[in-house]
Scaffold this active site. Structure first.
Site, mmCIF file in Angstrom:
data_model
loop_
_atom_site.group_PDB
_atom_site.id
_atom_site.type_symbol
_atom_site.label_atom_id
_atom_site.label_comp_id
_atom_site.label_asym_id
_atom_site.label_seq_id
_atom_site.Cartn_x
_atom_site.Cartn_y
_atom_site.Cartn_z
ATOM 1 N N HIS A 176 2.032 15.635 22.537
ATOM 2 C CA HIS A 176 1.124 16.559 21.974
ATOM 3 C C HIS A 176 0.123 15.748 21.240
ATOM 4 O O HIS A 176 -0.053 14.454 21.509
ATOM 5 C CB HIS A 176 1.742 17.121 20.628
ATOM 6 C CG HIS A 176 2.217 16.221 19.603
ATOM 7 N ND1 HIS A 176 1.453 15.735 18.746
ATOM 8 C CD2 HIS A 176 3.479 15.925 19.420
ATOM 9 C CE1 HIS A 176 2.121 14.930 17.719
ATOM 10 N NE2 HIS A 176 3.347 14.856 18.096
ATOM 11 N N GLU A 205 11.143 17.267 18.037
ATOM 12 C CA GLU A 205 11.118 15.862 17.551
ATOM 13 C C GLU A 205 12.414 15.508 16.949
ATOM 14 O O GLU A 205 13.056 16.182 16.324
ATOM 15 C CB GLU A 205 10.044 15.544 16.600
ATOM 16 C CG GLU A 205 9.867 14.001 16.278
ATOM 17 C CD GLU A 205 9.587 13.232 17.467
ATOM 18 O OE1 GLU A 205 10.518 13.130 18.169
ATOM 19 O OE2 GLU A 205 8.719 12.292 17.448
#
Length: 230
Positions: free
Chosen positions: A8, A86
Site C-alpha cells: 500500500h 497486516e
C-alpha cells in the site's frame, strides 16, 4: 502464473514511524499519489484479478489500481481477503519504535535481532502468520483455477502490507533453498512466478520502486526498514 505483490501507499503513521499493524489508518495525500504511480507502472501487465487486505490503506490502494483498469476498458474483479490483513502487533500498535524499545526492551531487542522468530508483545505469532499467508495464497490459487485463469501466462495482483507480504512471498518461494531478506517498501512491486501444481516459486524481482521519484518515496532508515510493523 505470476503474482504481483504490491504494498500500500504511504500513511501518516508511516511518516511518524508508528507501528500500524491492524490499526486502520488511511492513505495520506502522498500515499494516494504513490498508489496512482504504482497503478500506472502496472499498465502493461494483463491481470485476471486483484486481491487485497480488508484494511483501508491496502483496500484504497487496490481500488486505485482497479479504477485505472476500468477507465482503460478492462473488467477486473477486486476481492478483499481478511487473510491479507497486516500482522497484529499487539501492545506495540500506535507507538513509535523508540517508544516500543523503552516500554518493552527485552521483546524489542529480541525482535530486532530476528523479527521472524520473536513475537511482538501481545502480537501475532510466527506460526499463525505462516498459516494465514498459506491460506491466503491457496484461496487465491483455487479461485484462479476454478475460473481457468491459473495458466503459465496468467497474472494476479496482491495488495497488502509490509509485514504480511513477507510471509506471503516466503510461502510462494517455500521450495527455494536460498533464504533471502525480504523488504517491501510503500508502493513497491514484487513479482513472483508460481507453479500452483508443484508449489514452486521463482522470484523475478523484488521491491521495485523505480516508478516513484526520489521525492515521492517514503523516507526510510536503513537499520529499521524491515522492522516497521506496517
Amino acid at each position: 502464473m505470476f503474482f504481483y505483490l504490491l504494498r500500500h501507499g504511504q500513511t501518516d503513521w508511516n511518516i511518524q514511524k508508528k507501528v500500524q499493524g491492524r490499526t486502520d489508518i488511511p492513505l495520506n495525500g502522498a500515499g494516494i499519489r504513490q498508489a496512482e504511480k504504482m497503478a500506472e507502472a502496472m499498465d502493461g501487465i494483463p491481470l485476471c484479478g486483484i486481491w487485497a487486505s480488508t484494511l483501508v490503506r491496502a483496500a484504497e490502494t487496490a481500488e486505485i489500481l482497479q479504477k485505472r483498469r476500468e477507465k482503460r476498458g478492462e473488467e477486473i474483479r477486486l476481492v478483499l481477503l481478511p487473510e491479507l490483513k497486516e500482522v497484529a502487533f499487539g501492545d506495540w500498535e500506535g507507538k513509535t519504535l523508540k517508544e516500543v524499545e523503552k516500554l518493552f526492551p527485552e521483546d524489542y531487542h529480541r525482535w530486532t535481532e530476528n523479527p521472524a522468530f520473536q513475537t511482538p508483545t501481545g502480537g501475532e505469532k510466527r506460526e499463525e502468520l505462516t498459516k494465514r499467508a498459506a491460506d491466503a495464497v491457496e484461496k487465491m490459487v483455487k479461485s484462479l483455477k476454478d475460473s481457468g485463469k491459473a495458466g503459465k501466462k496468467d497474472a494476479a495482483a496482491i495488495v497488502a502490507h509490509g509485514g504480511i507480504l513477507v510471509y506471503v512471498i516466503a510461502y510462494l518461494l517455500r521450495k527455494e533453498t536460498e533464504r533471502r531478506e525480504i523488504i517491501v517498501e510503500n508502493a513497491s512491486i514484487t513479482k513472483v512466478e508460481y507453479d500452483p501444481e508443484t508449489g514452486t516459486g521463482r522470484l523475478v524481482f523484488m521491491n521495485d520502486i523505480s516508478h516513484l521519484s526520489q521525492d515521492e518515496r517514503t523516507p526510510w532508515k536503513a537499520d529499521l526498514r524491515k522492522k516497521e510493523g506496517e
